[in-house]
Structures are given as C-alpha cells and as structure tokens.
Design a protein around this motif. Structure first.
Motif, PDB file in Angstrom:
ATOM      1  N   UNK A 132       0.791  -1.222   0.000  1.00 15.72           N
ATOM      2  CA  UNK A 132       0.000   0.000   0.000  1.00 15.72           C
ATOM      3  C   UNK A 132       0.830   1.283   0.000  1.00 15.72           C
ATOM      4  N   UNK A 133       2.121   1.175   0.306  1.00 17.34           N
ATOM      5  CA  UNK A 133       2.947   2.365   0.386  1.00 17.34           C
ATOM      6  C   UNK A 133       2.675   3.154   1.658  1.00 17.34           C
ATOM      7  N   UNK A 134       3.172   4.392   1.682  1.00 25.30           N
ATOM      8  CA  UNK A 134       3.040   5.258   2.844  1.00 25.30           C
ATOM      9  C   UNK A 134       1.783   6.121   2.720  1.00 25.30           C
ATOM     10  N   UNK A 135       1.179   6.439   3.841  1.00 16.02           N
ATOM     11  CA  UNK A 135       0.055   7.366   3.806  1.00 16.02           C
ATOM     12  C   UNK A 135      -1.181   6.840   4.509  1.00 16.02           C
ATOM     13  N   UNK A 136      -2.212   7.658   4.458  1.00 18.85           N
ATOM     14  CA  UNK A 136      -3.422   7.421   5.238  1.00 18.85           C
ATOM     15  C   UNK A 136      -4.201   6.203   4.749  1.00 18.85           C
ATOM     16  N   UNK A 137      -4.273   6.007   3.446  1.00 17.15           N
ATOM     17  CA  UNK A 137      -5.051   4.868   2.936  1.00 17.15           C
ATOM     18  C   UNK A 137      -4.446   3.545   3.424  1.00 17.15           C
ATOM     19  N   UNK A 138      -3.124   3.424   3.348  1.00 17.37           N
ATOM     20  CA  UNK A 138      -2.467   2.222   3.840  1.00 17.37           C
ATOM     21  C   UNK A 138      -2.648   2.051   5.339  1.00 17.37           C
ATOM     22  N   UNK A 139      -2.608   3.165   6.072  1.00 12.90           N
ATOM     23  CA  UNK A 139      -2.805   3.123   7.525  1.00 12.90           C
ATOM     24  C   UNK A 139      -4.206   2.635   7.858  1.00 12.90           C
ATOM     25  N   UNK A 140      -5.207   3.122   7.127  1.00 14.58           N
ATOM     26  CA  UNK A 140      -6.588   2.708   7.362  1.00 14.58           C
ATOM     27  C   UNK A 140      -6.776   1.227   7.063  1.00 14.58           C
ATOM     28  N   UNK A 141      -6.222   0.749   5.961  1.00 15.43           N
ATOM     29  CA  UNK A 141      -6.317  -0.678   5.632  1.00 15.43           C
ATOM     30  C   UNK A 141      -5.614  -1.533   6.680  1.00 15.43           C
ATOM     31  N   UNK A 142      -4.508  -1.033   7.217  1.00 14.50           N
ATOM     32  CA  UNK A 142      -3.802  -1.775   8.263  1.00 14.50           C
ATOM     33  C   UNK A 142      -4.622  -1.824   9.549  1.00 14.50           C
ATOM     34  N   UNK A 143      -5.353  -0.762   9.854  1.00 12.25           N
ATOM     35  CA  UNK A 143      -6.231  -0.787  11.017  1.00 12.25           C
ATOM     36  C   UNK A 143      -7.328  -1.841  10.835  1.00 12.25           C
ATOM     37  N   UNK A 144      -7.910  -1.882   9.651  1.00 13.79           N
ATOM     38  CA  UNK A 144      -8.953  -2.877   9.396  1.00 13.79           C
ATOM     39  C   UNK A 144      -8.393  -4.291   9.509  1.00 13.79           C
ATOM     40  N   UNK A 145      -7.230  -4.522   8.917  1.00  9.65           N
ATOM     41  CA  UNK A 145      -6.603  -5.841   8.977  1.00  9.65           C
ATOM     42  C   UNK A 145      -6.310  -6.236  10.417  1.00  9.65           C
ATOM     43  N   UNK A 146      -5.819  -5.294  11.202  1.00  7.25           N
ATOM     44  CA  UNK A 146      -5.520  -5.568  12.609  1.00  7.25           C
ATOM     45  C   UNK A 146      -6.785  -5.909  13.385  1.00  7.25           C
ATOM     46  N   UNK A 147      -7.860  -5.184  13.121  1.00  9.23           N
ATOM     47  CA  UNK A 147      -9.127  -5.455  13.798  1.00  9.23           C
ATOM     48  C   UNK A 147      -9.633  -6.863  13.472  1.00  9.23           C
ATOM     49  N   UNK A 148      -9.513  -7.259  12.210  1.00  5.07           N
ATOM     50  CA  UNK A 148      -9.937  -8.608  11.806  1.00  5.07           C
ATOM     51  C   UNK A 148      -9.101  -9.667  12.517  1.00  5.07           C
ATOM     52  N   UNK A 149      -7.784  -9.438  12.587  1.00  2.52           N
ATOM     53  CA  UNK A 149      -6.897 -10.420  13.216  1.00  2.52           C
ATOM     54  C   UNK A 149      -7.142 -10.543  14.714  1.00  2.52           C
ATOM     55  N   UNK A 186     -17.879  -1.513  13.776  1.00  2.00           N
ATOM     56  CA  UNK A 186     -16.512  -1.113  14.119  1.00  2.00           C
ATOM     57  C   UNK A 186     -15.715  -0.826  12.844  1.00  2.00           C
ATOM     58  N   UNK A 187     -15.885  -1.648  11.810  1.00  2.00           N
ATOM     59  CA  UNK A 187     -15.227  -1.392  10.534  1.00  2.00           C
ATOM     60  C   UNK A 187     -15.645  -0.015  10.000  1.00  2.00           C
ATOM     61  N   UNK A 188     -16.921   0.293  10.127  1.00  3.53           N
ATOM     62  CA  UNK A 188     -17.417   1.588   9.661  1.00  3.53           C
ATOM     63  C   UNK A 188     -16.763   2.732  10.432  1.00  3.53           C
ATOM     64  N   UNK A 189     -16.587   2.540  11.742  1.00  2.10           N
ATOM     65  CA  UNK A 189     -15.948   3.587  12.545  1.00  2.10           C
ATOM     66  C   UNK A 189     -14.466   3.737  12.184  1.00  2.10           C
ATOM     67  N   UNK A 190     -13.804   2.624  11.867  1.00  3.08           N
ATOM     68  CA  UNK A 190     -12.402   2.704  11.424  1.00  3.08           C
ATOM     69  C   UNK A 190     -12.301   3.495  10.130  1.00  3.08           C
ATOM     70  N   UNK A 191     -13.212   3.242   9.210  1.00  7.66           N
ATOM     71  CA  UNK A 191     -13.224   4.001   7.955  1.00  7.66           C
ATOM     72  C   UNK A 191     -13.470   5.486   8.230  1.00  7.66           C
TER      73      UNK A 191
END
Length: 234
Positions: A59-76, A86-91
């Motif tokens: 995803x590279x650096x930046x907010x979009x990659x950070x947001x996707x990483x938050x979602x991935x972490x929440x799933x894990x 919760x996914x909606x709130x992360x977005x």
C-alpha cells in the motif's frame, strides 16, 4: 546563485514544515478504544505496527495504507468477528485523517521566504498524493517551491534524480527533514548534505541511528537555525 556550493535545498513536508504524526497518534488512540473489548491498548498498537510494516510494500506510505492496516488488525485481533459497525468507525476515523487542519511548524513561513531568494527550493515528500497536495495548498507555503516531488518512497535514487532535475546535482544540494531513515540517510548516500531537525513525535518505522560518521550530516534544533547553518555550508 551559481557561485554558491549549495544550489538546491530539499524539504520534507510532514513534521518538518507542518504537524502530521500527532494526528496519526490521536487516530491510533481512537482505534485502540474501538478494540478495547478484545485486547489491551499496547497490544493493539503493537499488532497495528506489525501490519503497517507488513503492508508497506503493498500500500505504500500514507493514510489509505494506515486505514487498511487498522482494518486488517481489527480482523486479526477479533479472529474475524469484528462487527461491521466497528469497521465503519475505522473508515470514519481514516477519512477524518484526510481532512485534519494544517498546522505549520514554527519558522516555516519566514525561513522558506528568506531561502527562496537564494536557492532552488524543492519539496520532496511521500504519502497519499491527494492528501499531500491538500496539505501543501492549505499550508500557504507552495509558492516558495521551485518544484514539488510526491514520491512513493525516498531512496538515494530519489534524491539524485530530484536534485539533478532541479539544480546542479546532489553534491550541490541539501535535504532537510525530521526522518533520519527517509530524509537524511538516503540523501547522504546520494552525495548531498543531510540536515536533521528532530520532531517530538517520530513513527517507529522511521527511526534509525544518527549517521555521525558522515561528514555531510548536520543536526539543528528547529527550522529557525537553518539559514545560518546554510551560510556555513555555502
């Protein structure tokens, strides 16, 4: 300008010219609160950092990659049971990052205004294209720059190309920034001066040892000290 050793001064943007990391920290705090029923805050932060590191090449650096990483972490962390709410709130908190106010750091405007009469100034920053363009426009600093380079990563090749295109090569350039890993070490490898301005908050993945053995490495406390330092190098 041609009589000076230094022809071009490169500037990092986030946490060098304006505040940035503090907004990520606030977002991370909010994220850990969202997962408080599943894990302790420090554990959530640790898992998030692991996901960010793992995902940089995707995803590279930046907010979009950070947001996707938050979602991935929440799933894990929830073992796949994270509620859609919760996914909606992360977005939502990810989108909030894309609209945070731009707070320039002390001395940014006056220093750039002064240096723009003596050097070619180039903004070299990485992150989300739209977000970096937004912050530059809102900062009021854009007119001071001869060129703007928004890149996917910062390497010695990045600096050789930028300083050859804007000036007379990396040997007659200096890079100014708060990240040793991204702004200073690769600029030194390219043959430029690297001028380190520490920031109170630095992302863990940007921390490396200061390259004290490099003759072109310099360190100052804030942007206000930059013009005087450049005079000693020019």
């Amino acid at each position: 300008m041609t009589g000076r050793l230094l022809r071009t001064i490169g500037f990092d943007a986030d946490d060098t010219l304006w505040q940035n990391e503090q907004y990520y920290r606030l977002t991370e705090d909010h994220f850990t609160e969202l997962l408080a029923d599943y894990a302790e805050g420090p554990h959530v932060s640790e898992r998030l950092l692991e996901a960010e590191k793992r995902n940089l090449r995707h995803y590279g650096f930046g907010i979009k990659g950070f947001t996707l990483s938050m979602i991935e972490t929440a799933v894990e962390i929830t073992e796949g049971t994270v509620p859609a709410t919760v996914i909606a709130q992360i977005l939502d908190i990810g989108r909030d990052l894309l609209s945070h106010p731009v707070e320039t750091l002390p001395y940014a405007h006056e220093v750039l205004e002064k240096l723009a009469t003596k050097y070619l100034l180039v903004l070299i920053t990485k992150g989300d294209l739209f977000d970096q363009e937004r912050k530059l426009a809102q900062s009021g600093l854009g007119d001071f720059f001869h060129a703007v380079e928004i890149v996917s990563d910062k390497t010695a090749v990045t600096y050789r190309r930028a300083f050859s295109k804007n000036g007379e090569g990396p040997e007659r350039a200096a890079m100014v920034g708060n990240s040793l890993k991204s702004d200073i070490v690769p600029a030194l490898a390219a043959g430029s001066f690297g001028i380190f301005i520490p920031h109170a908050l630095t992302w863990a993945l940007e921390r490396v040892e200061e390259p004290m053995d490099k003759p072109r490495f310099r360190k100052i406390d804030d942007l206000g000290q930059l013009p005087e330092l450049l005079e000693t190098l020019s």
